[in-house]
Motif scaffolding. Structure first.
Motif, PDB file in Angstrom:
ATOM      1  N   ALA A  63       0.869  -1.142  -0.182  1.00  0.00           N
ATOM      2  CA  ALA A  63       0.157   0.220   0.049  1.00  0.00           C
ATOM      3  C   ALA A  63       0.836   1.221  -0.012  1.00  0.00           C
ATOM      4  O   ALA A  63       1.829   1.251   0.667  1.00  0.00           O
ATOM      5  CB  ALA A  63      -0.806  -0.122   1.332  1.00  0.00           C
ATOM      6  N   ILE A  64       0.297   2.325  -0.709  1.00  0.00           N
ATOM      7  CA  ILE A  64       0.712   3.695  -0.276  1.00  0.00           C
ATOM      8  C   ILE A  64      -0.223   4.311   0.481  1.00  0.00           C
ATOM      9  O   ILE A  64      -1.281   4.760   0.230  1.00  0.00           O
ATOM     10  CB  ILE A  64       0.785   4.384  -1.872  1.00  0.00           C
ATOM     11  N   LEU A  65       0.203   4.073   1.878  1.00  0.00           N
ATOM     12  CA  LEU A  65      -0.771   4.533   2.681  1.00  0.00           C
ATOM     13  C   LEU A  65      -0.912   6.057   3.102  1.00  0.00           C
ATOM     14  O   LEU A  65       0.204   6.622   3.534  1.00  0.00           O
ATOM     15  CB  LEU A  65      -0.571   3.740   4.014  1.00  0.00           C
ATOM     16  N   CYS A  66      -2.173   6.789   2.989  1.00  0.00           N
ATOM     17  CA  CYS A  66      -2.263   8.147   3.328  1.00  0.00           C
ATOM     18  C   CYS A  66      -3.022   8.240   4.450  1.00  0.00           C
ATOM     19  O   CYS A  66      -3.933   7.674   4.825  1.00  0.00           O
ATOM     20  CB  CYS A  66      -2.814   8.732   2.171  1.00  0.00           C
ATOM     21  N   THR A  67      -2.465   8.878   5.763  1.00  0.00           N
ATOM     22  CA  THR A  67      -3.098   8.844   6.931  1.00  0.00           C
ATOM     23  C   THR A  67      -2.553  10.004   7.667  1.00  0.00           C
ATOM     24  O   THR A  67      -1.437  10.616   7.229  1.00  0.00           O
ATOM     25  CB  THR A  67      -2.772   7.594   7.639  1.00  0.00           C
ATOM     26  N   PRO A  68      -3.115  10.458   8.754  1.00  0.00           N
ATOM     27  CA  PRO A  68      -2.583  11.549   9.492  1.00  0.00           C
ATOM     28  C   PRO A  68      -1.326  11.261   9.954  1.00  0.00           C
ATOM     29  O   PRO A  68      -0.425  12.143  10.162  1.00  0.00           O
ATOM     30  CB  PRO A  68      -3.690  11.946  10.347  1.00  0.00           C
ATOM     31  N   THR A  69      -1.570  10.076  10.936  1.00  0.00           N
ATOM     32  CA  THR A  69      -0.351   9.692  11.650  1.00  0.00           C
ATOM     33  C   THR A  69      -0.773   8.341  12.000  1.00  0.00           C
ATOM     34  O   THR A  69      -1.502   7.600  11.301  1.00  0.00           O
ATOM     35  CB  THR A  69      -0.129  10.639  12.798  1.00  0.00           C
ATOM     36  N   THR A  70       0.227   7.847  12.655  1.00  0.00           N
ATOM     37  CA  THR A  70       0.036   6.486  13.106  1.00  0.00           C
ATOM     38  C   THR A  70      -0.210   6.301  14.698  1.00  0.00           C
ATOM     39  O   THR A  70       0.323   7.238  15.611  1.00  0.00           O
ATOM     40  CB  THR A  70       1.112   5.255  12.880  1.00  0.00           C
ATOM     41  N   VAL A  71      -1.055   5.368  15.228  1.00  0.00           N
ATOM     42  CA  VAL A  71      -0.886   4.860  16.624  1.00  0.00           C
ATOM     43  C   VAL A  71      -0.520   3.374  16.932  1.00  0.00           C
ATOM     44  O   VAL A  71      -0.803   2.728  15.959  1.00  0.00           O
ATOM     45  CB  VAL A  71      -2.416   5.372  17.205  1.00  0.00           C
ATOM     46  N   ALA A  92       4.800   2.807   0.746  1.00  0.00           N
ATOM     47  CA  ALA A  92       5.145   4.214   1.274  1.00  0.00           C
ATOM     48  C   ALA A  92       4.087   4.578   2.290  1.00  0.00           C
ATOM     49  O   ALA A  92       2.969   4.128   2.231  1.00  0.00           O
ATOM     50  CB  ALA A  92       5.199   5.105  -0.222  1.00  0.00           C
ATOM     51  N   LEU A  93       4.507   5.291   3.357  1.00  0.00           N
ATOM     52  CA  LEU A  93       3.700   5.943   4.254  1.00  0.00           C
ATOM     53  C   LEU A  93       3.501   7.431   3.926  1.00  0.00           C
ATOM     54  O   LEU A  93       4.797   8.344   3.900  1.00  0.00           O
ATOM     55  CB  LEU A  93       4.263   5.607   5.601  1.00  0.00           C
ATOM     56  N   LEU A  94       2.583   8.122   3.703  1.00  0.00           N
ATOM     57  CA  LEU A  94       2.504   9.334   3.682  1.00  0.00           C
ATOM     58  C   LEU A  94       1.379  10.078   4.604  1.00  0.00           C
ATOM     59  O   LEU A  94       0.306   9.726   4.659  1.00  0.00           O
ATOM     60  CB  LEU A  94       1.778   9.866   2.169  1.00  0.00           C
ATOM     61  N   PHE A  95       2.040  10.876   5.410  1.00  0.00           N
ATOM     62  CA  PHE A  95       1.524  11.604   6.581  1.00  0.00           C
ATOM     63  C   PHE A  95       1.001  12.853   6.499  1.00  0.00           C
ATOM     64  O   PHE A  95       1.808  13.845   5.943  1.00  0.00           O
ATOM     65  CB  PHE A  95       2.423  11.391   7.742  1.00  0.00           C
ATOM     66  N   SER A  96      -0.276  13.347   6.811  1.00  0.00           N
ATOM     67  CA  SER A  96      -0.557  14.889   6.669  1.00  0.00           C
ATOM     68  C   SER A  96       0.108  15.530   7.743  1.00  0.00           C
ATOM     69  O   SER A  96       0.580  16.720   7.756  1.00  0.00           O
ATOM     70  CB  SER A  96      -2.102  15.005   6.793  1.00  0.00           C
ATOM     71  N   LYS A  97       0.416  14.978   8.929  1.00  0.00           N
ATOM     72  CA  LYS A  97       0.900  15.451  10.111  1.00  0.00           C
ATOM     73  C   LYS A  97       2.635  14.952  10.405  1.00  0.00           C
ATOM     74  O   LYS A  97       2.745  14.341   9.545  1.00  0.00           O
ATOM     75  CB  LYS A  97       0.167  14.969  11.532  1.00  0.00           C
ATOM     76  N   PRO A  98       3.170  15.492  11.213  1.00  0.00           N
ATOM     77  CA  PRO A  98       4.664  14.989  11.543  1.00  0.00           C
ATOM     78  C   PRO A  98       4.532  13.593  11.874  1.00  0.00           C
ATOM     79  O   PRO A  98       3.539  12.832  12.705  1.00  0.00           O
ATOM     80  CB  PRO A  98       4.977  15.830  12.717  1.00  0.00           C
ATOM     81  N   ILE A  99       5.453  13.069  11.479  1.00  0.00           N
ATOM     82  CA  ILE A  99       5.650  11.276  11.867  1.00  0.00           C
ATOM     83  C   ILE A  99       5.792  11.104  13.182  1.00  0.00           C
ATOM     84  O   ILE A  99       6.344  12.014  14.032  1.00  0.00           O
ATOM     85  CB  ILE A  99       6.907  10.796  11.107  1.00  0.00           C
ATOM     86  N   ASP A 100       5.206  10.017  13.771  1.00  0.00           N
ATOM     87  CA  ASP A 100       5.270   9.677  15.061  1.00  0.00           C
ATOM     88  C   ASP A 100       6.496   8.798  15.270  1.00  0.00           C
ATOM     89  O   ASP A 100       7.021   8.402  14.379  1.00  0.00           O
ATOM     90  CB  ASP A 100       3.951   9.083  15.642  1.00  0.00           C
ATOM     91  N   THR A 101       6.993   8.717  16.621  1.00  0.00           N
ATOM     92  CA  THR A 101       8.007   8.152  17.108  1.00  0.00           C
ATOM     93  C   THR A 101       8.105   6.657  16.925  1.00  0.00           C
ATOM     94  O   THR A 101       8.922   5.945  16.158  1.00  0.00           O
ATOM     95  CB  THR A 101       8.603   8.164  18.662  1.00  0.00           C
ATOM     96  N   LEU A 102       6.641   6.068  16.882  1.00  0.00           N
ATOM     97  CA  LEU A 102       6.830   4.505  16.625  1.00  0.00           C
ATOM     98  C   LEU A 102       6.619   4.023  15.026  1.00  0.00           C
ATOM     99  O   LEU A 102       7.679   3.255  14.725  1.00  0.00           O
ATOM    100  CB  LEU A 102       5.178   3.878  17.102  1.00  0.00           C
ATOM    101  N   ALA A 103       6.275   5.052  14.300  1.00  0.00           N
ATOM    102  CA  ALA A 103       6.417   4.798  12.711  1.00  0.00           C
ATOM    103  C   ALA A 103       7.779   5.212  12.255  1.00  0.00           C
ATOM    104  O   ALA A 103       8.348   4.223  11.477  1.00  0.00           O
ATOM    105  CB  ALA A 103       5.288   5.574  11.987  1.00  0.00           C
ATOM    106  N   ALA A 104       8.257   6.051  12.953  1.00  0.00           N
ATOM    107  CA  ALA A 104       9.766   6.333  12.726  1.00  0.00           C
ATOM    108  C   ALA A 104      10.813   5.188  13.088  1.00  0.00           C
ATOM    109  O   ALA A 104      11.428   4.912  12.175  1.00  0.00           O
ATOM    110  CB  ALA A 104      10.161   7.931  13.403  1.00  0.00           C
ATOM    111  N   ALA A 105      10.494   4.719  14.063  1.00  0.00           N
ATOM    112  CA  ALA A 105      11.289   3.533  14.403  1.00  0.00           C
ATOM    113  C   ALA A 105      11.086   2.541  13.477  1.00  0.00           C
ATOM    114  O   ALA A 105      11.938   1.780  13.054  1.00  0.00           O
ATOM    115  CB  ALA A 105      11.104   3.314  15.928  1.00  0.00           C
ATOM    116  N   GLY A 106       9.746   2.165  13.317  1.00  0.00           N
ATOM    117  CA  GLY A 106       9.721   1.256  12.133  1.00  0.00           C
ATOM    118  C   GLY A 106      10.131   1.213  10.926  1.00  0.00           C
ATOM    119  O   GLY A 106      10.906   0.379  10.382  1.00  0.00           O
ATOM    120  N   VAL A 107      10.024   2.420  10.181  1.00  0.00           N
ATOM    121  CA  VAL A 107      10.712   2.534   8.928  1.00  0.00           C
ATOM    122  C   VAL A 107      11.974   2.574   8.883  1.00  0.00           C
ATOM    123  O   VAL A 107      12.691   1.954   8.091  1.00  0.00           O
ATOM    124  CB  VAL A 107      10.101   3.893   7.946  1.00  0.00           C
ATOM    125  N   LEU A 108      12.700   3.046   9.867  1.00  0.00           N
ATOM    126  CA  LEU A 108      14.128   3.159  10.010  1.00  0.00           C
ATOM    127  C   LEU A 108      14.561   1.677  10.278  1.00  0.00           C
ATOM    128  O   LEU A 108      15.751   1.153   9.828  1.00  0.00           O
ATOM    129  CB  LEU A 108      14.777   4.095  11.185  1.00  0.00           C
TER     130      LEU A 108
END
Length: 149
Positions: A63-71, A92-108
């Motif tokens: 998916a090219i996931l378009c969402t505000p953020t992840t929880v 791809a992850l496309l966020f309308s807001k700043p990336i949260d730490t959980l998603a940042a950790a996962g993609v890194l």
């Protein structure tokens, strides 16, 4: 629909084209992926988060996931990395807001430990989620430019 262009902040660069998978509510990584990860499915990744009416039951593989953020729980980042590692994670992850730490950790973790890139752009703005609809053609450029339509 006329093409609409947005510019976000590049978290992990890359070029991706495909169809948008859209959730106007925060995407629960743990709730959406954990069941699939433990099942070891490598053919699909149906969303298992029953509280997300937009995505529940839809295949999220590639998916090219378009969402505000992840929880999600602290497992959220591991779910992103794990799904990518078994071949059914998002492209791809496309966020309308700043990336949260959980998603940042996962993609890194996916990028560094598994050498599997999940192109990630954040801060695309609220208008991005007002414009993009499920199934819209979407194109992501290395510089954080996202074209919808």
């Amino acid at each position: 629909m006329a093409k609409k262009t947005f510019k976000g902040r590049v978290v992990l660069p890359g070029k991706v084209t495909g169809k948008a998978t859209v959730s106007k509510q925060a995407f629960n990584t743990s709730g959406s992926y954990t069941e699939n990860m433990f099942a070891g499915r490598t053919d699909a990744a149906p969303c298992t988060d029953a509280s997300n009416k937009e995505l529940f039951g839809k295949d999220l593989a590639g998916a090219i996931l378009c969402t505000p953020t992840t929880v999600g729980s602290t497992m959220g980042g591991m779910c992103l990395m794990g799904m990518k590692a078994i071949g059914v994670g998002p492209e791809a992850l496309l966020f309308s807001k700043p990336i949260d730490t959980l998603a940042a950790a996962g993609v890194l973790m996916a990028d560094i430990w598994k050498e599997q890139r999940i192109v990630t752009i954040d801060m695309l703005g609220d208008e991005f989620l007002e414009v993009v609809k499920m199934g819209d053609p979407i194109s992501v450029q290395e510089d954080g430019t996202v074209e919808v339509g």
